[in-house]
Design a protein around this motif. Structure first.
Motif, PDB file in Angstrom:
ATOM      1  N   VAL A 229       0.258 -10.335  -0.315  1.00 14.92           N
ATOM      2  CA  VAL A 229       0.312  -9.551   0.919  1.00 14.92           C
ATOM      3  C   VAL A 229      -0.836  -8.545   0.941  1.00 14.92           C
ATOM      4  N   ALA A 230      -1.161  -8.037  -0.216  1.00 17.50           N
ATOM      5  CA  ALA A 230      -2.274  -7.087  -0.301  1.00 17.50           C
ATOM      6  C   ALA A 230      -3.581  -7.749   0.123  1.00 17.50           C
ATOM      7  N   ASP A 231      -3.775  -8.966  -0.296  1.00 14.06           N
ATOM      8  CA  ASP A 231      -4.982  -9.709   0.100  1.00 14.06           C
ATOM      9  C   ASP A 231      -5.107  -9.756   1.615  1.00 14.06           C
TER      10      ASP A 231
ATOM     11  N   VAL B  48      -6.450  -0.611   1.132  1.00 16.79           N
ATOM     12  CA  VAL B  48      -5.223   0.143   1.321  1.00 16.79           C
ATOM     13  C   VAL B  48      -5.314   1.447   0.552  1.00 16.79           C
ATOM     14  N   SER B  49      -5.210   2.546   1.271  1.00 14.44           N
ATOM     15  CA  SER B  49      -5.214   3.828   0.577  1.00 14.44           C
ATOM     16  C   SER B  49      -4.334   4.807   1.322  1.00 14.44           C
ATOM     17  N   VAL B  50      -3.591   5.563   0.557  1.00 13.53           N
ATOM     18  CA  VAL B  50      -2.663   6.500   1.172  1.00 13.53           C
ATOM     19  C   VAL B  50      -3.391   7.739   1.669  1.00 13.53           C
ATOM     20  N   THR B  51      -4.374   8.137   0.914  1.00 14.97           N
ATOM     21  CA  THR B  51      -5.072   9.376   1.246  1.00 14.97           C
ATOM     22  C   THR B  51      -6.280   9.126   2.128  1.00 14.97           C
ATOM     23  N   ALA B  52      -6.813  10.194   2.668  1.00 17.51           N
ATOM     24  CA  ALA B  52      -8.003  10.085   3.496  1.00 17.51           C
ATOM     25  C   ALA B  52      -9.217   9.780   2.623  1.00 17.51           C
TER      26      ALA B  52
ATOM     27  N   ALA C 180       2.797  -3.049  -5.405  1.00 16.10           N
ATOM     28  CA  ALA C 180       3.915  -3.736  -4.756  1.00 16.10           C
ATOM     29  C   ALA C 180       3.396  -4.804  -3.795  1.00 16.10           C
ATOM     30  N   LEU C 181       2.363  -4.451  -3.079  1.00 16.05           N
ATOM     31  CA  LEU C 181       1.807  -5.396  -2.111  1.00 16.05           C
ATOM     32  C   LEU C 181       1.120  -6.561  -2.811  1.00 16.05           C
ATOM     33  N   SER C 182       0.581  -6.274  -3.971  1.00 10.26           N
ATOM     34  CA  SER C 182      -0.129  -7.315  -4.709  1.00 10.26           C
ATOM     35  C   SER C 182       0.819  -8.288  -5.381  1.00 10.26           C
ATOM     36  N   LYS C 183       2.012  -7.817  -5.622  1.00  9.95           N
ATOM     37  CA  LYS C 183       2.974  -8.669  -6.329  1.00  9.95           C
ATOM     38  C   LYS C 183       3.786  -9.536  -5.389  1.00  9.95           C
ATOM     39  N   THR C 184       3.732  -9.195  -4.121  1.00 12.30           N
ATOM     40  CA  THR C 184       4.465 -10.000  -3.152  1.00 12.30           C
ATOM     41  C   THR C 184       3.523 -11.047  -2.574  1.00 12.30           C
TER      42      THR C 184
END
Lengths: 151, 151
Positions: free
Chosen positions: B75-77, B86-90, B120-124
């Motif tokens: 999913v990350a791909d 994907v990054s949470v921060t600015a 998590a996204l990489s493992k799904t």
DNA sequence: TAATCTAGGACTTGTGAGGTCGTATATGAG
DNA sequence: CTCATATACGACCTCACAAGTCCTAGATTA
């Protein structure tokens, strides 16, 4: 992407700041320290107060203080107070019908991912933000125990 | 908040669709099935193809196919192909200085959270999106908050 | 050669985050 | 008492960007 809003950023910074500072701090004080627009910082703090994460003291020499100990407030608490419920999908709640996504084929799997994220955010406490100490449990990859479930 | 873009949504839906469908599928076909604007779906698919997640076949009877097996695409791909890193921060990268956030006090802890999410996204895998097999329950590679999500 | 498809640049539009302003109210200091 | 300093909060502005549209070009098949 998946970025959190600046307001949420500001909120976390403020919370971390307050977690360290002994007394209380005013909106202006925090805003200036981190170069955040004062008015905006004020709004964010007000919101946090309204959600019970901060206690406020009005008037001169007033300011904000953590309502609970920094170990009792999670990052999820802060983000949700500012940005509302954390959800990866457009469908906001589990029981939601997102109109065009009636035939959505990835709804359920995405909710699982969402749960993982919420869980991660719920396990990280403001205290950990403050003194950047990786809490013992934290080293594990994703090891997320079942049953966090905020409610 | 923390929502992913609609394009990313569409991308995931398309990937899941392609994971199930034996042959190839055209942009129009997928778009109509899920009620997604055709032109937009096309753009998304083109992007996925450019990033090597899909192979495209031009011309009549053309379409898209998964470039790898569904178990080899995370999913990350997909999200990163569409929305960028994907990054949470600015602050986009670890070595980044975000100007006003030079004094940022929550940078590092947020990076840890970001890593959890990316992990998590990489493992799904797309395969899990397709046949909504709750991998967590069945095989438990990641202990997801599998609690009876009863909203 | 007509129909169907991908490729992709350029453009328009709608929305919401980010930020500002104004005003009311509480409180302590001088 | 009054002034400076706070919080409280609704209303507003604005501007970047996601979302969506349009147009043209080139590939492939029947």
């Amino acid at each position: 992407m998946l970025r959190l809003s600046k307001k949420a950023d500001y909120a976390l910074m403020a919370m971390a700041h307050l977690a360290l500072k002994p007394g209380s701090a005013s909106a202006r004080e925090i805003a200036e320290k981190y170069e955040i627009p004062t008015e905006l910082m004020a709004k964010v703090l007000q919101r946090l107060a309204r959600h019970g994460l901060l206690t406020s003291q009005q008037g001169a020499r007033g300011g904000y203080t953590l309502a609970r100990t920094a170990t009792g407030i999670s990052v999820a608490d802060v983000i949700q107070a500012i940005d509302g419920p954390v959800s990866v999908t457009a469908c906001s709640t589990h029981g939601d019908r997102c109109g065009q996504f009636a035939k959505c084929n990835v709804r359920d799997p995405l909710w699982r991912i969402s749960d993982i994220i919420v869980s991660a955010l719920s396990k990280t406490m403001v205290s950990e933000l403050a003194n950047d100490v990786p809490a013992a449990v934290e080293r594990a990859p994703i090891q997320i125990a079942a049953a966090p479930v905020r409610a």
